[in-house]
Design an enzyme around this catalytic site. Structure first.
Site, mmCIF file in Angstrom:
data_model
loop_
_atom_site.group_PDB
_atom_site.id
_atom_site.type_symbol
_atom_site.label_atom_id
_atom_site.label_comp_id
_atom_site.label_asym_id
_atom_site.label_seq_id
_atom_site.Cartn_x
_atom_site.Cartn_y
_atom_site.Cartn_z
ATOM 1 N N LYS A 214 0.863 -1.186 0.000
ATOM 2 C CA LYS A 214 0.000 0.000 0.000
ATOM 3 C C LYS A 214 0.897 1.232 0.000
ATOM 4 O O LYS A 214 1.438 1.623 1.030
ATOM 5 C CB LYS A 214 -0.913 0.021 1.235
ATOM 6 C CG LYS A 214 -2.082 0.976 1.066
ATOM 7 C CD LYS A 214 -2.514 1.690 2.335
ATOM 8 C CE LYS A 214 -1.708 2.900 2.689
ATOM 9 N NZ LYS A 214 -1.708 4.020 1.723
ATOM 10 N N GLU A 295 9.784 2.104 11.058
ATOM 11 C CA GLU A 295 10.807 3.156 11.042
ATOM 12 C C GLU A 295 10.085 4.489 10.955
ATOM 13 O O GLU A 295 9.274 4.702 10.055
ATOM 14 C CB GLU A 295 11.763 2.950 9.866
ATOM 15 C CG GLU A 295 12.586 1.679 10.017
ATOM 16 C CD GLU A 295 13.171 1.523 11.407
ATOM 17 O OE1 GLU A 295 13.824 2.461 11.891
ATOM 18 O OE2 GLU A 295 12.964 0.474 12.037
ATOM 19 N N CYS A 329 14.009 11.969 6.675
ATOM 20 C CA CYS A 329 13.944 11.652 8.108
ATOM 21 C C CYS A 329 15.279 11.987 8.765
ATOM 22 O O CYS A 329 15.345 12.243 9.951
ATOM 23 C CB CYS A 329 13.598 10.187 8.291
ATOM 24 S SG CYS A 329 14.691 9.114 7.383
ATOM 25 N N GLU A 425 8.794 17.080 14.948
ATOM 26 C CA GLU A 425 9.263 16.909 13.570
ATOM 27 C C GLU A 425 8.436 17.820 12.651
ATOM 28 O O GLU A 425 7.212 17.706 12.599
ATOM 29 C CB GLU A 425 9.141 15.455 13.114
ATOM 30 C CG GLU A 425 9.781 15.253 11.740
ATOM 31 C CD GLU A 425 9.662 13.818 11.213
ATOM 32 O OE1 GLU A 425 8.576 13.237 11.309
ATOM 33 O OE2 GLU A 425 10.670 13.309 10.680
HETATM 34 P P1 NAD Z 1 2.913 8.938 6.989
HETATM 35 O O1 NAD Z 1 3.055 8.329 8.334
HETATM 36 O O2 NAD Z 1 1.925 10.008 6.814
HETATM 37 O O3 NAD Z 1 2.557 7.803 5.908
HETATM 38 C C1 NAD Z 1 3.361 6.660 5.731
HETATM 39 C C2 NAD Z 1 2.550 5.580 5.051
HETATM 40 O O4 NAD Z 1 1.515 5.146 5.943
HETATM 41 C C3 NAD Z 1 1.829 6.049 3.782
HETATM 42 O O5 NAD Z 1 1.886 5.031 2.819
HETATM 43 C C4 NAD Z 1 0.416 6.247 4.251
HETATM 44 O O6 NAD Z 1 -0.529 6.110 3.233
HETATM 45 C C5 NAD Z 1 0.290 5.120 5.255
HETATM 46 N N1 NAD Z 1 -0.796 5.242 6.241
HETATM 47 C C6 NAD Z 1 -1.341 6.365 6.764
HETATM 48 N N2 NAD Z 1 -2.301 6.022 7.669
HETATM 49 C C7 NAD Z 1 -2.348 4.672 7.717
HETATM 50 C C8 NAD Z 1 -3.116 3.725 8.446
HETATM 51 N N3 NAD Z 1 -4.048 4.108 9.334
HETATM 52 N N4 NAD Z 1 -2.889 2.414 8.241
HETATM 53 C C9 NAD Z 1 -1.944 2.003 7.356
HETATM 54 N N5 NAD Z 1 -1.202 2.854 6.623
HETATM 55 C C10 NAD Z 1 -1.385 4.169 6.812
HETATM 56 O O7 NAD Z 1 4.386 9.423 6.563
HETATM 57 P P2 NAD Z 1 4.830 10.166 5.225
HETATM 58 O O8 NAD Z 1 4.350 11.565 5.267
HETATM 59 O O9 NAD Z 1 4.519 9.332 4.054
HETATM 60 O O10 NAD Z 1 6.417 10.150 5.392
HETATM 61 C C11 NAD Z 1 7.116 11.065 6.170
HETATM 62 C C12 NAD Z 1 7.480 10.474 7.516
HETATM 63 O O11 NAD Z 1 8.249 9.299 7.323
HETATM 64 C C13 NAD Z 1 8.346 11.397 8.353
HETATM 65 O O12 NAD Z 1 7.907 11.335 9.691
HETATM 66 C C14 NAD Z 1 9.737 10.803 8.207
HETATM 67 O O13 NAD Z 1 10.612 11.106 9.267
HETATM 68 C C15 NAD Z 1 9.414 9.349 8.145
HETATM 69 N N6 NAD Z 1 10.493 8.580 7.532
HETATM 70 C C16 NAD Z 1 11.260 7.790 8.332
HETATM 71 C C17 NAD Z 1 12.310 7.076 7.793
HETATM 72 C C18 NAD Z 1 13.167 6.196 8.660
HETATM 73 O O14 NAD Z 1 13.940 5.415 8.123
HETATM 74 N N7 NAD Z 1 13.076 6.304 9.963
HETATM 75 C C19 NAD Z 1 12.580 7.164 6.426
HETATM 76 C C20 NAD Z 1 11.757 7.976 5.631
HETATM 77 C C21 NAD Z 1 10.718 8.671 6.197
#
Ligand code: NAD
Length: 524
Positions: A214, A295, A329, A425
């Site tokens: 997804k 992560e 991130c 963040e």
């Molecule tokens: P997000 O948490 O908004 O979304 C991540 C994923 O989760 C998306 O595919 C989204 O559609 C899905 N999602 C949202 N609600 C959900 C639910 N209820 N059930 C299942 N899936 C759901 O994050 P984003 O905006 O896509 O990415 C940015 C974030 O990711 C930042 O916080 C960043 O720090 C983090 N990030 C972390 C790493 C790491 O390695 N630690 C790497 C890249 C990004």
């Protein structure tokens, strides 16, 4: 001799793909042509893929070009709850055959996918520029990392398929083997739209699991391209099922479904914690404790000690804070600077940031592009307003133009260590500069958030380096270099505390998270 070497020994050792800097006119011309070709495909429809069948839906997700949201990069099918359930069933059925395919054979699919991605490198780069707003080098870094994950995990799979030593016991022949877990939910973020999505999917399938993928709605076209590429390399139907859709509608359903064995998630702390909580509840008929690899976010610091090379530190902070608009991130969102050099650092940083050019990333002269969507623009804008009250705005603070989601690189100095913009963040081009009384104070500030992802220290003092090695509580610690830009294999990546489960993507332990070990003893 040939018969005595293993498959792993017969292939070349892993080597990172070099990232293009586009100074070669041939690369530049290829990228311009690829941008034009991808633009020609704007508005194309991308179906779901369930059990190998393409399924169109009434509801669609519009993936927009953040530099010009009037441009629709692609229309992606949006799965209903029933279709998400179909995808779980298809993955469950495919698992029965896929788990029996020997690991070295599964690795071949990754090698083939890497080769095809290499051939299409500029197309993928161009799509990353147009779908999520990456500058050319940032886009190419993402594609290169995608290739690296495929190559690295394929080799890792070969390594794990070799015998694992157990202590010999008289009268028994013992072995331990690694087997897959089952059906995994792979839920990537949009920011490393190629690399993280491809890395989590590749690790899942090479270890013998099947996947319900997804993607994020902001980067669903690149995921659709990759799912097509997997079909091209002959990956059997049902091994990867593609179901874009709303997180709250189908995300919760997938995560809590009893046939899902594990969740591989990368994204925000809020969504990660929600998924962890949902996954911990046992659904009727569920036979296992779900594994969650999550992560999450970061609030990463660069500490600049009194003895640092200030010019190098200014450069490191500027690129870590504003590369890809601060939407990594690992981005530096806090510069913690010793008071004895604070004023000089702030002056030099201000001059350096003033040189950053912001604009459409399709034009290679722009260093910073847009933030990903309207929601990001609004939430970062709100943080900038908070920051103006919490500190002294020394650069930026404004939106640029009215068409794309462009923001100025923003620096706010004199921020207190516990201020909101020093703790939460923001995930955008906003940097807080914090004054430290001395090195002890700087280390204390560096560790004062709930996160623990990346950190960097600029110093010329070996004792400070030793101290930071022990006390700077982050999963990825750097000295005298930027806090971004981890390379697969060289910098296994993942963070502590609320930054996640420290899964160390691109490291030798990563594939273990997608497998379980089985010990087999035979009396002889
Ligand atoms: P997000 O948490 O908004 O979304 C991540 C994923 O989760 C998306 O595919 C989204 O559609 C899905 N999602 C949202 N609600 C959900 C639910 N209820 N059930 C299942 N899936 C759901 O994050 P984003 O905006 O896509 O990415 C940015 C974030 O990711 C930042 O916080 C960043 O720090 C983090 N990030 C972390 C790493 C790491 O390695 N630690 C790497 C890249 C990004």
């Amino acid at each position: 001799m040939e018969a005595m070497t293993t498959t792993l020994e017969r292939i070349a050792p892993f080597k990172n793909e070099a990232i293009k800097n586009f100074t070669d006119p041939a690369d530049e011309a290829a990228m311009r042509a690829a941008l034009a070709r991808v633009k020609d495909r704007f508005g194309e429809r991308y179906p779901l893929v369930i059990g190998g069948a393409k399924v169109d839906t009434e509801k669609t997700i519009r993936s927009l070009n953040p530099a010009n949201p009037a441009e629709v990069v692609g229309l992606i099918a949006s799965a209903s709850k029933a279709q998400a359930l179909d995808a779980i069933e298809a993955a469950t059925a495919a698992f029965e055959q896929w788990k029996r395919v020997p690991m070295p054979e599964r690795a071949q699919y990754l090698f083939k996918a890497a080769a095809l991605l290499r051939e299409r490198r500029f197309e993928y780069d161009a799509l990353l520029t147009l779908e999520v707003g990456k500058s050319w080098p940032e886009a190419d870094g993402d594609t290169a990392e995608s290739i690296d994950f495929l190559e690295f995990y394929a080799r890792e799979a070969l390594r794990y398929s070799e015998p694992h030593p157990v202590v010999p016991i008289d009268g028994e022949r013992n072995e331990m083997i690694y087997i897959p877990l089952g059906v995994g939910a792979v839920i990537p973020p949009w920011n490393f739209a190629g690399a993280i999505m491809i890395g989590m999917t590749a690790a899942s399938i090479v270890t013998g699991n099947t996947v319900v993928l997804k993607p994020s709605s902001d980067s669903a076209v690149i995921a659709a391209w990759f799912v097509d590429l997997l079909a091209e390399v002959g990956l059997p139907a049902g091994v990867v099922n593609f179901v874009p859709g709303s997180g709250s509608e189908i995300g919760d359903l997938i995560v809590s479904h009893p046939k899902i064995r594990y969740i591989s998630f990368t994204g925000s702390k809020e969504v990660g914690l929600h998924i962890n909580e949902l996954a911990a509840k046992t659904a009727p008929g569920q036979k296992w404790i779900k594994r969650v690899v999550a992560e999450m976010g970061g609030k990463d610091s660069i500490v600049v000690a009194a003895d640092a090379d200030i010019d190098a530190a200014v450069e490191g902070v500027a690129v870590s804070a504003f590369g890809f608009q601060g939407q990594k991130c690992s981005a530096c969102s806090r510069a913690i600077v010793d008071q004895s050099i604070y004023d000089e650092f702030v002056e030099k940083l201000k001059a350096r940031v003033a040189k950053i050019k912001v604009g459409d990333p399709a034009d290679p002269s722009n260093y910073m592009g847009p933030v990903v969507n309207q929601g990001a623009l609004d939430s970062i804008g709100a943080y900038i307003e908070t920051g103006k009250r919490e500190g002294r705005l020394i650069h930026g603070g404004n939106r640029i133009g009215e068409t794309g989601y462009f923001l100025e690189p923003t620096v706010i100095a004199d921020v207190a260590p516990d201020a909101r913009i020093a703790q939460e963040e923001i995930f955008g081009p906003v940097l807080a500069v914090i004054k430290a009384k001395n090195f002890d104070d700087a280390m204390e500030i560096a560790n004062n958030t709930e996160f623990g992802l990346t950190g960097s220290l600029y110093t010329t003092d070996e004792q400070k380096i030793e101290r930071a090695r022990e006390d700077f509580f982050v999963g990825n610690l750097y000295f005298n270099r930027k806090s971004t830009g981890a390379f697969v294999g060289a910098h296994p990546f993942g963070g502590f505390n609320m930054s996640g489960t420290d899964s160390k993507a691109g490291g030798r332990d990563y594939l273990l998270l997608f497998m379980q070990a089985k010990t087999i003893s035979r009396k002889v």
